[in-house]
Scaffold this motif. Structure first.
Motif, PDB file in Angstrom:
ATOM      1  N   ASP A   1       0.835  -1.220   0.105  1.00 32.80           N
ATOM      2  CA  ASP A   1      -0.114   0.084   0.057  1.00 32.80           C
ATOM      3  C   ASP A   1       0.875   1.250   0.090  1.00 32.80           C
ATOM      4  OD1 ASP A   1      -2.263  -1.410   0.009  1.00 32.80           O
ATOM      5  OD2 ASP A   1      -2.526  -1.240   1.977  1.00 32.80           O
ATOM      6  N   ALA A   2       2.091   1.371   0.678  1.00 30.98           N
ATOM      7  CA  ALA A   2       2.686   2.230   0.947  1.00 30.98           C
ATOM      8  C   ALA A   2       3.484   2.730  -0.374  1.00 30.98           C
ATOM      9  CB  ALA A   2       3.722   2.206   1.801  1.00 30.98           C
ATOM     10  N   CYS A   3       3.994   1.452  -1.099  1.00 30.82           N
ATOM     11  CA  CYS A   3       4.663   1.784  -2.432  1.00 30.82           C
ATOM     12  C   CYS A   3       3.811   2.042  -3.254  1.00 30.82           C
ATOM     13  CB  CYS A   3       5.420   0.345  -2.681  1.00 30.82           C
ATOM     14  SG  CYS A   3       6.869  -0.099  -1.703  1.00 30.82           S
ATOM     15  N   ALA A   4       2.415   1.574  -3.371  1.00 25.55           N
ATOM     16  CA  ALA A   4       1.553   1.703  -4.501  1.00 25.55           C
ATOM     17  C   ALA A   4       1.216   3.275  -4.562  1.00 25.55           C
ATOM     18  CB  ALA A   4       0.487   0.924  -4.486  1.00 25.55           C
ATOM     19  N   GLU A   5       1.035   3.757  -3.242  1.00 24.87           N
ATOM     20  CA  GLU A   5       0.581   5.101  -3.002  1.00 24.87           C
ATOM     21  C   GLU A   5       1.766   6.146  -3.547  1.00 24.87           C
ATOM     22  OE1 GLU A   5      -0.418   8.468   0.453  1.00 24.87           O
ATOM     23  OE2 GLU A   5      -0.198   6.300   0.853  1.00 24.87           O
ATOM     24  N   MET A   6       3.107   5.911  -3.107  1.00 22.25           N
ATOM     25  CA  MET A   6       4.319   6.718  -3.630  1.00 22.25           C
ATOM     26  C   MET A   6       4.351   6.555  -5.332  1.00 22.25           C
ATOM     27  SD  MET A   6       7.344   6.113  -0.862  1.00 22.25           S
ATOM     28  CE  MET A   6       7.304   4.202  -0.912  1.00 22.25           C
ATOM     29  N   LEU A   7       4.183   5.498  -5.668  1.00 18.19           N
ATOM     30  CA  LEU A   7       4.125   5.473  -7.263  1.00 18.19           C
ATOM     31  C   LEU A   7       3.035   6.348  -7.933  1.00 18.19           C
ATOM     32  CD1 LEU A   7       5.523   1.685  -7.942  1.00 18.19           C
ATOM     33  CD2 LEU A   7       6.592   4.030  -8.097  1.00 18.19           C
ATOM     34  N   GLU A   8       1.819   6.149  -7.481  1.00 16.51           N
ATOM     35  CA  GLU A   8       0.718   6.842  -7.981  1.00 16.51           C
ATOM     36  C   GLU A   8       0.786   8.173  -7.704  1.00 16.51           C
ATOM     37  OE1 GLU A   8      -2.746   5.497  -5.709  1.00 16.51           O
ATOM     38  OE2 GLU A   8      -2.592   3.421  -6.505  1.00 16.51           O
ATOM     39  N   LYS A   9       1.675   8.919  -6.995  1.00 16.86           N
ATOM     40  CA  LYS A   9       2.015  10.031  -6.931  1.00 16.86           C
ATOM     41  C   LYS A   9       2.976  10.652  -7.901  1.00 16.86           C
ATOM     42  CE  LYS A   9       1.111  10.866  -1.950  1.00 16.86           C
ATOM     43  NZ  LYS A   9       1.777  11.291  -0.547  1.00 16.86           N
ATOM     44  N   SER A  10       3.756   9.605  -8.753  1.00 19.66           N
ATOM     45  CA  SER A  10       4.766  10.012  -9.526  1.00 19.66           C
ATOM     46  C   SER A  10       4.350  10.037 -10.866  1.00 19.66           C
ATOM     47  CB  SER A  10       5.835   8.641  -9.573  1.00 19.66           C
ATOM     48  OG  SER A  10       6.314   8.744  -8.187  1.00 19.66           O
ATOM     49  N   ARG A  11       3.777  11.135 -11.189  1.00 18.72           N
ATOM     50  CA  ARG A  11       3.169  11.480 -12.429  1.00 18.72           C
ATOM     51  C   ARG A  11       4.006  12.166 -13.522  1.00 18.72           C
ATOM     52  NH1 ARG A  11      -1.806   9.265 -11.936  1.00 18.72           N
ATOM     53  NH2 ARG A  11      -2.633   9.757  -9.934  1.00 18.72           N
ATOM     54  N   GLU A  12       5.200  12.595 -12.920  1.00 17.31           N
ATOM     55  CA  GLU A  12       6.108  12.992 -13.885  1.00 17.31           C
ATOM     56  C   GLU A  12       7.611  12.122 -13.478  1.00 17.31           C
ATOM     57  OE1 GLU A  12       7.005  17.087 -14.851  1.00 17.31           O
ATOM     58  OE2 GLU A  12       4.947  17.023 -15.865  1.00 17.31           O
ATOM     59  N   PRO A  13       8.646  12.292 -14.732  1.00 24.55           N
ATOM     60  CA  PRO A  13       9.793  11.665 -14.170  1.00 24.55           C
ATOM     61  C   PRO A  13      10.580  12.515 -12.982  1.00 24.55           C
ATOM     62  CG  PRO A  13       9.731  12.369 -16.542  1.00 24.55           C
ATOM     63  CD  PRO A  13       8.481  12.732 -15.838  1.00 24.55           C
ATOM     64  N   ILE A  14      11.215  11.380 -12.320  1.00 24.96           N
ATOM     65  CA  ILE A  14      11.715  11.696 -10.929  1.00 24.96           C
ATOM     66  C   ILE A  14      13.152  11.543 -11.166  1.00 24.96           C
ATOM     67  CG2 ILE A  14      11.874  11.038  -8.410  1.00 24.96           C
ATOM     68  CD1 ILE A  14       9.024  10.374  -8.580  1.00 24.96           C
ATOM     69  N   PHE A  15      14.122  12.485 -10.599  1.00 27.87           N
ATOM     70  CA  PHE A  15      15.561  12.323 -10.746  1.00 27.87           C
ATOM     71  C   PHE A  15      16.043  12.304  -9.423  1.00 27.87           C
ATOM     72  CE2 PHE A  15      14.529  13.810 -15.074  1.00 27.87           C
ATOM     73  CZ  PHE A  15      15.721  13.141 -16.012  1.00 27.87           C
ATOM     74  N   PHE A  16      16.775  10.973  -9.023  1.00 24.99           N
ATOM     75  CA  PHE A  16      17.047  10.975  -7.669  1.00 24.99           C
ATOM     76  C   PHE A  16      18.386  11.971  -7.332  1.00 24.99           C
ATOM     77  CE2 PHE A  16      14.793   6.926  -8.584  1.00 24.99           C
ATOM     78  CZ  PHE A  16      14.104   6.974  -7.556  1.00 24.99           C
ATOM     79  N   PRO A  17      18.032  12.533  -6.280  1.00 27.89           N
ATOM     80  CA  PRO A  17      19.535  13.496  -6.043  1.00 27.89           C
ATOM     81  C   PRO A  17      20.718  12.757  -6.166  1.00 27.89           C
ATOM     82  CG  PRO A  17      17.999  13.510  -4.190  1.00 27.89           C
ATOM     83  CD  PRO A  17      17.470  12.576  -5.269  1.00 27.89           C
ATOM     84  N   ASP A  18      20.941  11.631  -5.514  1.00 26.12           N
ATOM     85  CA  ASP A  18      21.981  10.786  -5.253  1.00 26.12           C
ATOM     86  C   ASP A  18      21.536   9.398  -5.768  1.00 26.12           C
ATOM     87  OD1 ASP A  18      24.529   9.721  -4.749  1.00 26.12           O
ATOM     88  OD2 ASP A  18      23.984   9.826  -2.399  1.00 26.12           O
ATOM     89  N   GLY A  19      22.077   9.051  -7.074  1.00 29.68           N
ATOM     90  CA  GLY A  19      21.753   7.590  -7.698  1.00 29.68           C
ATOM     91  C   GLY A  19      22.886   6.801  -7.447  1.00 29.68           C
ATOM     92  N   SER A  20      24.128   7.076  -6.762  1.00 29.95           N
ATOM     93  CA  SER A  20      25.334   6.396  -6.693  1.00 29.95           C
ATOM     94  C   SER A  20      24.937   4.820  -6.037  1.00 29.95           C
ATOM     95  CB  SER A  20      26.509   6.954  -6.049  1.00 29.95           C
ATOM     96  OG  SER A  20      25.898   7.284  -4.788  1.00 29.95           O
TER      97      SER A  20
END
Length: 299
Positions: free
Chosen positions: A115-134
């Motif tokens: 439920d928590a992961c689905a809710e976070m993904l549903e909010k992702s309507r646009e591309p997300i660039f992670f600030p630290d992807g290392s």
């Protein structure tokens, strides 16, 4: 599973994280293919994570500015977002994984992690660039090394790495959600446009073998033929016939390299009733015959 049907030749794996199940399909470079980028605008019905290990590339989107991705850059692209890549130098070492999520037990009501992961993904309507992807890049690169050069217990190790990878992804999404980053926005107009683009893409992908017309697409979109023609011109800068032919040619090229089907069989599978017409269209698109293309590109 829709992803396994669309990408039967892509390395894939299912993992479980508590009550969450993730189905992941890796880019073909994980199976030893050459590094490449997708320069044609396209959309997916699933989530895609793109990571740059070394070098740099440009990401282009519909309705927003381009982004330059350098080493250790990671981007999450939601379903329905129109995107493509561009070179800014040599071809970068780029890794990509596509995924969908579901409940580990379909009929259970208590699934807090899902439920928590689905809710976070549903909010992702646009591309997300992670600030630290290392961290994410490092985990993908380890999986890549294990796949192209398997060692003792590689499958088990890759599974552990994949679990760690997605835990890290969702932790970063949770962090982004808490800080209300501008990468997670709800833009109704963009959402509606991307939904329409997704339907167009799905139409061409699912109807390649059929004798379809622009009117068929218009009926599918519940639009007039004139409106449909204008959308195709504005978005693709090509006619319906040209888009259909290009999609058929790229699918045929993929099948020539990845299957043992004869050229005639492939011609019929991508919608050509005339084999000679297929040969002519293929050579016009790629500059070589279908047989020569198979010989030069097959490993």
């Amino acid at each position: 599973n829709a992803m396994s049907e669309n990408f039967p030749l892509y390395p894939s794996m299912k993992i479980g994280i508590s009550d969450l199940r993730v189905f992941a399909a890796f880019d073909t470079v994980f199976a030893g293919d050459d590094f490449k980028i997708s320069t044609d605008m396209h959309i997916h019905a699933y989530y895609e994570i793109i990571a740059v290990v070394s070098g740099a590339m440009r990401m282009d989107f519909t309705g927003r500015a381009s982004e330059i991705m350098e080493a250790d850059s990671v981007c999450l692209i939601p379903p329905g977002v129109y995107h493509c890549s561009g070179l800014v130098g040599d071809v970068p070492k780029k890794l990509a994984v596509r995924f969908t999520i579901s409940r580990a037990v379909a009929d259970t009501e208590f699934a807090p992690v899902y439920d928590a992961c689905a809710e976070m993904l549903e909010k992702s309507r646009e591309p997300i660039f992670f600030p630290d992807g290392s961290e994410l890049v490092g985990l993908l690169d380890k999986m890549y090394s294990e796949m192209v050069t398997p060692e003792f217990a590689s499958d088990a190790y890759i599974r552990l790495l994949l679990e760690e990878f997605f835990i890290a992804v969702f932790r970063q999404l949770r962090k982004n959600d808490r800080t209300s980053t501008q990468n997670i926005l709800k833009q109704i107009d963009v959402e509606e446009q991307n939904s329409r683009y997704l339907k167009i893409e799905n139409f061409f992908e699912s109807r390649l073998a059929d004798q379809v017309t622009e009117q068929d697409l218009a009926d599918y979109l519940n639009l007039s033929k004139r409106q449909t023609s204008r959308i195709l011109t504005d978005v693709y800068h090509r006619s319906f016939r040209k888009i259909l032919t290009d999609n058929r040619m790229w699918r045929a090229a993929q099948m020539l390299v990845t299957t043992a089907l004869s050229v005639d069989q492939i011609a019929y599978k991508v919608g050509y009733t005339s084999v000679s017409g297929f040969y002519s269209a293929f050579e016009q698109k790629f500059g070589v015959s279908a047989g020569r293309y198979r010989h030069e590109n097959r490993k």
